[in-house]
Motif scaffolding. Sequence first.
Motif, PDB file in Angstrom:
ATOM      1  N   ARG A   1      -3.459 -20.259 -11.547  1.00 21.94           N
ATOM      2  CA  ARG A   1      -3.096 -19.730 -10.238  1.00 21.94           C
ATOM      3  C   ARG A   1      -1.899 -20.475  -9.657  1.00 21.94           C
ATOM      4  O   ARG A   1      -1.002 -19.871  -9.052  1.00 21.94           O
ATOM      5  CB  ARG A   1      -4.290 -19.826  -9.285  1.00 21.94           C
ATOM      6  CG  ARG A   1      -5.417 -18.842  -9.585  1.00 21.94           C
ATOM      7  CD  ARG A   1      -6.553 -19.031  -8.594  1.00 21.94           C
ATOM      8  NE  ARG A   1      -7.636 -18.099  -8.814  1.00 21.94           N
ATOM      9  CZ  ARG A   1      -7.709 -16.875  -8.305  1.00 21.94           C
ATOM     10  NH1 ARG A   1      -6.721 -16.424  -7.546  1.00 21.94           N
ATOM     11  NH2 ARG A   1      -8.739 -16.095  -8.548  1.00 21.94           N
ATOM     12  N   THR A   2      -1.888 -21.787  -9.841  1.00 20.51           N
ATOM     13  CA  THR A   2      -0.779 -22.596  -9.329  1.00 20.51           C
ATOM     14  C   THR A   2       0.526 -22.234 -10.032  1.00 20.51           C
ATOM     15  O   THR A   2       1.580 -22.085  -9.389  1.00 20.51           O
ATOM     16  CB  THR A   2      -1.078 -24.093  -9.516  1.00 20.51           C
ATOM     17  OG1 THR A   2      -2.293 -24.414  -8.823  1.00 20.51           O
ATOM     18  CG2 THR A   2       0.059 -24.939  -8.977  1.00 20.51           C
TER      19      THR A   2
ATOM     20  N   VAL B   1       7.325 -17.742  -6.453  1.00 18.01           N
ATOM     21  CA  VAL B   1       8.207 -18.346  -5.445  1.00 18.01           C
ATOM     22  C   VAL B   1       9.614 -18.499  -6.006  1.00 18.01           C
ATOM     23  O   VAL B   1      10.614 -18.220  -5.326  1.00 18.01           O
ATOM     24  CB  VAL B   1       7.647 -19.705  -4.985  1.00 18.01           C
ATOM     25  CG1 VAL B   1       8.688 -20.461  -4.163  1.00 18.01           C
ATOM     26  CG2 VAL B   1       6.374 -19.505  -4.168  1.00 18.01           C
TER      27      VAL B   1
ATOM     28  N   ASP C   1      -3.701 -12.784 -11.609  1.00 16.44           N
ATOM     29  CA  ASP C   1      -4.819 -12.968 -10.692  1.00 16.44           C
ATOM     30  C   ASP C   1      -6.108 -12.490 -11.366  1.00 16.44           C
ATOM     31  O   ASP C   1      -6.086 -11.844 -12.413  1.00 16.44           O
ATOM     32  CB  ASP C   1      -4.590 -12.184  -9.403  1.00 16.44           C
ATOM     33  CG  ASP C   1      -3.504 -12.808  -8.544  1.00 16.44           C
ATOM     34  OD1 ASP C   1      -3.323 -14.030  -8.645  1.00 16.44           O
ATOM     35  OD2 ASP C   1      -2.863 -12.071  -7.778  1.00 16.44           O
TER      36      ASP C   1
ATOM     37  N   ARG D   1       1.244 -19.408 -11.467  1.00 14.41           N
ATOM     38  CA  ARG D   1       1.654 -18.074 -11.027  1.00 14.41           C
ATOM     39  C   ARG D   1       2.378 -18.153  -9.691  1.00 14.41           C
ATOM     40  O   ARG D   1       3.449 -17.565  -9.512  1.00 14.41           O
ATOM     41  CB  ARG D   1       0.431 -17.160 -10.902  1.00 14.41           C
ATOM     42  CG  ARG D   1       0.752 -15.779 -10.319  1.00 14.41           C
ATOM     43  CD  ARG D   1      -0.503 -14.936 -10.180  1.00 14.41           C
ATOM     44  NE  ARG D   1      -0.217 -13.692  -9.479  1.00 14.41           N
ATOM     45  CZ  ARG D   1       0.254 -12.584 -10.041  1.00 14.41           C
ATOM     46  NH1 ARG D   1       0.520 -12.585 -11.339  1.00 14.41           N
ATOM     47  NH2 ARG D   1       0.481 -11.503  -9.340  1.00 14.41           N
ATOM     48  N   GLY D   2       1.790 -18.877  -8.758  1.00 10.97           N
ATOM     49  CA  GLY D   2       2.414 -19.007  -7.447  1.00 10.97           C
ATOM     50  C   GLY D   2       3.806 -19.616  -7.538  1.00 10.97           C
ATOM     51  O   GLY D   2       4.737 -19.166  -6.863  1.00 10.97           O
TER      52      GLY D   2
ATOM     53  N   ASP E   1       5.611 -10.489 -12.554  1.00 12.29           N
ATOM     54  CA  ASP E   1       4.165 -10.338 -12.609  1.00 12.29           C
ATOM     55  C   ASP E   1       3.672 -10.328 -14.051  1.00 12.29           C
ATOM     56  O   ASP E   1       2.563 -10.762 -14.347  1.00 12.29           O
ATOM     57  CB  ASP E   1       3.768  -9.039 -11.900  1.00 12.29           C
ATOM     58  CG  ASP E   1       2.278  -8.957 -11.639  1.00 12.29           C
ATOM     59  OD1 ASP E   1       1.704  -9.952 -11.152  1.00 12.29           O
ATOM     60  OD2 ASP E   1       1.691  -7.904 -11.925  1.00 12.29           O
TER      61      ASP E   1
END
Length: 355
Positions: free
Chosen positions: A310-311, A318, A296, A313-314, A290
């Motif tokens: 955001r992409t 994953v 976020d 981070r995702g 994180d």
Amino acid sequence: MSEETESAVRIARLRPAYQADIAVGWESFFEPRRPDCPWCGSQELTTRLRTTDLLQHKPGRFVLDRCEGCGHTFQNPRLNAQGLDFYYRDFYDGLGEKKLGDTFGGRTKMYRGRAESMLPYDSAPKRWLDVGTGHGHFCAAARSVLPHTVFDGLDFTDGVELAEREGRVERGHRGSFPDLAPELGGHYDVVSMFHYLEHSTEPDRELRAARETVRPGGHLLIEVPDPESRYARLLGRWWLPWLQPQHLHFVPVANLRQRLTEMGFTVVAEQHAEPHDPVDLLAAVWLALDHAAPRDDAPWLPEPPSRLRRTLRGALLVAGIPALVVGTLLDRFAVRPLSYRLRVSNAYRIVARRD
């Protein structure tokens, strides 16, 4: 309006006030650094940890000092009233209320274990005060262990009022425990402080308030993070119980035993394995991921993150799933049965009888 849209609207509404606070400079959120230990007065201090806010990612840097005289670890410099308001805001309430409420509300087994730890010393207390009760989830779960006990709660947030409205506590006292203690004097058979003392600006005052509130022959039940856990050293800033900047004091068990004895208590139980929460490795991996990933949206950020952020981070989260799974398995099945023997228990619990 979707939940995501509603959240974005709330964040946008809160952003101006947060940005105004930040513009003053987060250095203004601290008291002057103290040269001595707040527990024993020794001036032999060393820096134990430097870190940032790893959970909310609010701006600021925090230092924990350790007293070489008694081992007490404390935030130094300490947050002032303005700082406490800034860093607590939207953590347990507001934006963070639902997330934290779901987390705490789902820990029924842990709460039952805490209530059961009192049974060998008082199997049927009439009145129990839970200090730092939050939304009262412990009290609600403890009734299944002690169905004839009346549970009251005390907290300085409006969560205790919600707990009373929802019927989780019989009566909710809102305010400072030391300030409210005189009107509660000698009223309770048990006073509990579960992961409360480390949040207090003055732990000694809280202990004196507890002595005033519990009746003679009654019991004080305390659970706090264990600063002598090996995980505290091995995991460093990624050890979840450091929880900066909310946690202000970390009391070694020998210090707490001695102080309670001086106040007229007899310690009847000390537990390390039972209060251990098997999440250290999982939490350390999550905090590191994180911290590394783009964050976020939050009102203390100058603007919402872009779609690209955001992409990214995702994708990073994953990619970290295997490490999260391994951390979970090690926590629950490899380390938990041996936590006390390995000296990695992340908390300890004390039961003390008021003489």
